[in-house]
Every structure is written in C-alpha cells, then in structure tokens.
Design a protein around this motif. Structure first.
Motif, PDB file in Angstrom:
ATOM      1  N   TYR A  29       0.840  -1.204   0.000  1.00  8.99           N
ATOM      2  CA  TYR A  29       0.000   0.000   0.000  1.00  8.99           C
ATOM      3  C   TYR A  29       0.866   1.241   0.000  1.00  8.99           C
ATOM      4  O   TYR A  29       1.687   1.425   0.885  1.00  8.99           O
ATOM      5  CB  TYR A  29      -0.933  -0.002   1.227  1.00  8.99           C
ATOM      6  N   ILE A  84      -8.317   0.027   5.400  1.00 12.03           N
ATOM      7  CA  ILE A  84      -7.990  -0.681   4.156  1.00 12.03           C
ATOM      8  C   ILE A  84      -8.792  -1.990   4.089  1.00 12.03           C
ATOM      9  O   ILE A  84      -9.388  -2.327   3.069  1.00 12.03           O
ATOM     10  CB  ILE A  84      -6.467  -0.957   4.083  1.00 12.03           C
ATOM     11  N   GLN A 122     -12.537  -1.242   3.373  1.00 13.42           N
ATOM     12  CA  GLN A 122     -12.861  -0.113   2.487  1.00 13.42           C
ATOM     13  C   GLN A 122     -14.019  -0.354   1.542  1.00 13.42           C
ATOM     14  O   GLN A 122     -14.648   0.591   1.103  1.00 13.42           O
ATOM     15  CB  GLN A 122     -11.627   0.411   1.745  1.00 13.42           C
TER      16      GLN A 122
END
Ligand code: 5AD
Ligand code: SF4
Length: 460
Positions: free
Chosen positions: A8, A122, A125
């Motif tokens: 990420y 994350i 999401q």
C-alpha cells in the motif's frame, strides 16, 4: 489476492506550519515501521493523507478544495483518505458529516494509532462508506519522545522540543487543536541532535508552539538551546515560534553570545496598539515589546528580527491600525508575516468579541502593511550590497541548477552562480553581495584564498 501493507502506497500532503512538516516526518516514521510504502505521486497512491492546519480560514478552504478532488478520484478507484492534524481535531463533526469521503481522522496527539486505523480502513474499504477510524484525544503527555522522524533533507532538520500551548491568545485555535503545553526530556533532544550531527546535518531548528516556554525539571529554554548549540558538528541552531513574554536575560545572552545560535529572533508582535493587544490576550504592552527589542539590540545590534501581525482584529480602528504601522516602522523588521484576522470557532474572540472589521478594510490594511514592510525589507537588504556574508549552502536555486541557494545566519536567502566551484550542499561559503532586486540577495562566491582576508568583515 489481497495486498499486504507494504504494497500500500501512502501519499502525504502537508499544510500549514513547520510543526506540521515535522509531524509529517513523525507520521512517515510510524508508518514505515509498520511496513507501509510511500509515493510522491497522488495518482498512484492507495492512501492519501492530508496533514491539515486550522489556523486561518484560508488554510481550511485549501483542504476542502483537495477533499473535493479526492472525492472525484475515489469514485474512479479504491482509495483510503485520511485527515490528520489540527482540522481533524477541531472539525471532526463537520468532516464526518459534510465530507463522507474521509475514512480516517487523527488529531496531533494520536499519530501512534494511525497505522492500525489505516490497516482497518484498508480492510473494510469496500464494506461501508464513511469514517472508519477516529482518534482525536488530546494528551497531557504525548511528545513522541521515542520516535525518530523520517527527515527529508540532509542539511537542516527540525526537532520539536515542546508541544501545545497554554497561552490562549483570544484569536488562536492552537490551544484547542494541540492541547496543553508539554516539554520533551532534554537528554532525548540532545541525543537526537548528536545523531543528526553524525549524519551530517548542519542546522537544527527547535520547534514548539510556544517554544521559549520550554521547561523540563530544572531545564529552561536558554539551557536547552545552549546544550543543542554545543553539540559538535551542529553549526547553526534556530528556534520558532517564541512568545515575547518568555525572554529572560539568559536566553538573550545565549542568542547574542553563542557562536552557533543564529542571530535571528522571530518575535510575533500581532498588533502595535495596547487596547488591541489586551483584547488579544497577548500579556504585553507596546512599550514592553519595544523595551524587549531594545534589550535585544543593546546586546547585539545585528540580530535580525521578524514578526507575525494580524490586521483587522475585532473592533480595530484605523488609528489603532496606524499604531501597528508605526511600531513596524520603529522596530524595522527584516521580514513580517502579515495576516487578515480570521475568526476561528470556539476561540475566546469568537465567543466574546465581534468580528466587525469588514473584509474590505482588513484586506486594505494588509496591503498597506505589506507595502510598508516590503520597503523596509528592501532597504535593509540593499544595505548589504558590498558586504560578504557567510552562507550555508542548501541546494540548487529555485530558478536554475546553475545557481546555488543558501541562507545567512539571519535567515535571508542568497543566490549565486556555481561557476564550476567545488561547493556543495552543507558547505559554508563567503558570498559577496552584489545586487538585491527584492527580498533575495544575489552575489558571488569569494575564492577560498581571498576569503581568509575577508573574514573580519563577515556578517550574517
Ligand atoms: N487569524 C489570523 N491570523 C492568525 N494567527 C493565528 N491565529 C489567527 C487568526 N485567527 C497568526 C498569528 C500567529 C501566526 C502563526 O498566525 O499571527 O502568530
Ligand atoms: Fe496561538 Fe498565542 Fe499559543 Fe501562539 S502563543 S500558539 S498565537 S495561543
């Protein structure tokens, strides 16, 4: 296949003061330790963080503008958006209700929780739209003492020595967004300065919202800055932002006398009229401020002064504004940051005073004061033509890779042609000033053999 955290990429945008720049370095360090990667390019980021400032309306609007862009980006692809810093602290309700694209909100005392909150955001999401993590508790203790910031340059560095502010100037939101004053252990600060020196850093700026009220057991700011300036290899020490109420003689002596403490004091005036100063809760009068300026200059006439001024504070009359202009003229600052008063929610002024100076008058006063200051700065800078100044080389000038850019001890920018010399970033060089079109000084590097004869004349 699911991405791991290291896949990420985080992009961080920073708004506002040097403390925010420093906090971004802390955040990078905290995220790096958890395995996150970074990108300078927002377009290929999986996570965009905005480290925000709440000090004036203008800073606010900029962040809202960027949030609108991110909203469009988020419609096209997966993206986690985080708002950090002062706006996260002061505007949690507005940001969660009116900007539902924000996934994570983290205030200035809660950055340690950011990696976990991001991981959670994350992971979830796609499940829901809305804020997935909030951490906005203010702390009486958090100083991030044990976190070594991920620094951007290799020559100049910031060290936050205290955080928060107890002054409650009536116009200012900082005590509400950054909480109570707390100072770091001096031994940790000195170790950090030694570590920076070992890495080749030459200049350190000590940071704090109210930096000269630093206190840790029997250490005050004068003792701390002297100890940092004594670290071998650290050639220049600066500090920002101080309050005029905390300048004991020992601190003035340290600035005037220590060869490694820069001959520059940023001394926020805010206003030059006693009624307005009292209304702002600044705790000094015009005369007390001018007495301090005299005290500084009596110790060393070449200490450069810069300042912050607010125009159009509640009920300020034309005559009161002219008192500020007269003070600016009398002090003769090297430079000034001049702002239009901007009412901030929850501050004492927002609750008790009327923001009754029109936008037109505020803008007009800012323009007049900026013009006055420009003329003063230009005169001061032009007085340096023909003098040789000692400059710390920072890198290429903004305009051309054929020119170096550096700063004098008094923090004035100097630009000169490289002309194939062996000079490089981190070097100190004597530059003879030749012309001064505006605020930047232009000059020529004095060759080493000639420079030794100039040393007696070195200024700045
Ligand atoms: N409006 C305008 N300027 C402000 N400042 C702080 N709060 C406000 C406000 N509400 C200015 C002060 C301070 C600088 C960092 O920002 O001049 O010194
Ligand atoms: Fe704000 Fe005043 Fe504190 Fe500076 S000293 S941060 S202006 S409250």
């Amino acid at each position: 296949m699911e991405k791991t955290v290291s896949q990420y990429k985080v992009h961080i945008e920073t708004f506002g003061c040097q403390m925010n720049e420093y906090d971004t370095e802390l955040v990078r360090s905290l995220l790096k330790a958890k395995g996150f990667a970074f990108t300078e390019d927002r377009e290929c980021a999986d996570v965009v963080l905005m480290n925000t400032c709440a000090i004036r309306e203008h800073a606010h609007n900029k962040v809202y503008g960027h949030l609108a862009d991110l909203k469009a980006l988020k419609r096209q692809r997966k993206l986690v958006v985080g708002v950090l810093g002062c706006m996260a602290q002061s505007l949690k309700k507005e940001l969660t209700e009116t900007a539902p694209i924000v996934d994570v909100l983290v205030g200035p005392d809660s950055y340690r929780r950011l990696p976990d909150l991001l991981e959670r955001a994350i992971a979830t999401q796609e499940k829901d739209n809305g804020v997935k993590g909030i951490a906005v508790d203010l702390s009486e203790y958090e100083t991030y003492q044990d976190i070594m910031p991920e620094r951007a340059t290799g020559i100049t560095a910031w060290i936050a020595v205290m955080r928060g502010c107890d002054n409650f100037c009536t116009f200012c939101v900082v005590p509400y967004t950054r909480g109570r004053e707390r100072s770091r252990d001096p031994q940790g600060i000195i170790r950090e300065a030694e570590h920076l020196a070992a890495q080749g850093y030459k200049q350190i700026t000590l940071l704090g919202q109210n930096v000269n009220s630093y206190r840790f057991e029997d250490w005050d700011f004068a003792r701390l800055i002297t100890a940092v300036a004594d670290v071998p290899g650290i050639e220049r020490v600066r500090f920002t932002s101080p309050h005029p109420k905390d300048f004991p003689p020992a601190l003035l002596d340290a600035v005037a006398g220590h060869p490694h403490i820069c001959k520059h004091i940023h001394l926020p005036l805010q206003a030059g009229n006693d009624r307005i100063l009292a209304l702002m809760g600044r705790t000094y009068s015009r005369k007390e401020y001018l007495d301090l300026v005299e005290d500084i200059r009596r110790r060393r006439a070449d200490i450069a002064l810069t300042t912050d001024i607010i125009c159009g504070f509640c009920t300020e009359t034309e005559e009161e504004f002219l008192d500020t202009c007269r003070t600016v003229q009398e002090v003769g600052y090297h430079a000034a940051f001049i702002f239009k008063y901007s009412e901030r929610k929850n501050t004492i002024a927002a609750r008790k005073c009327q923001d009754d100076v029109s936008e037109r008058i505020k803008s007009d006063r800012v323009t007049r004061l900026v013009d006055l200051q420009k003329a003063i700065s230009l005169q001061k800078n032009r007085n340096m033509i023909g003098q040789t100044v000692q400059v710390l080389v920072e890198g290429d000038s903004k305009r051309s890779s054929d020119q170096w850019m550096g700063r004098t001890d008094t923090n004035i920018t100097v630009v000169w042609a490289k002309r194939g010399s062996s000079t490089g970033p981190g070097d100190f060089r004597p530059i003879k000033i030749s012309h001064v079109p505006a605020t930047t000084l232009f000059g020529d590097e004095i060759p080493a053999q000639v420079a030794s004869g100039h040393l007696r004349q070195l200024v700045g």
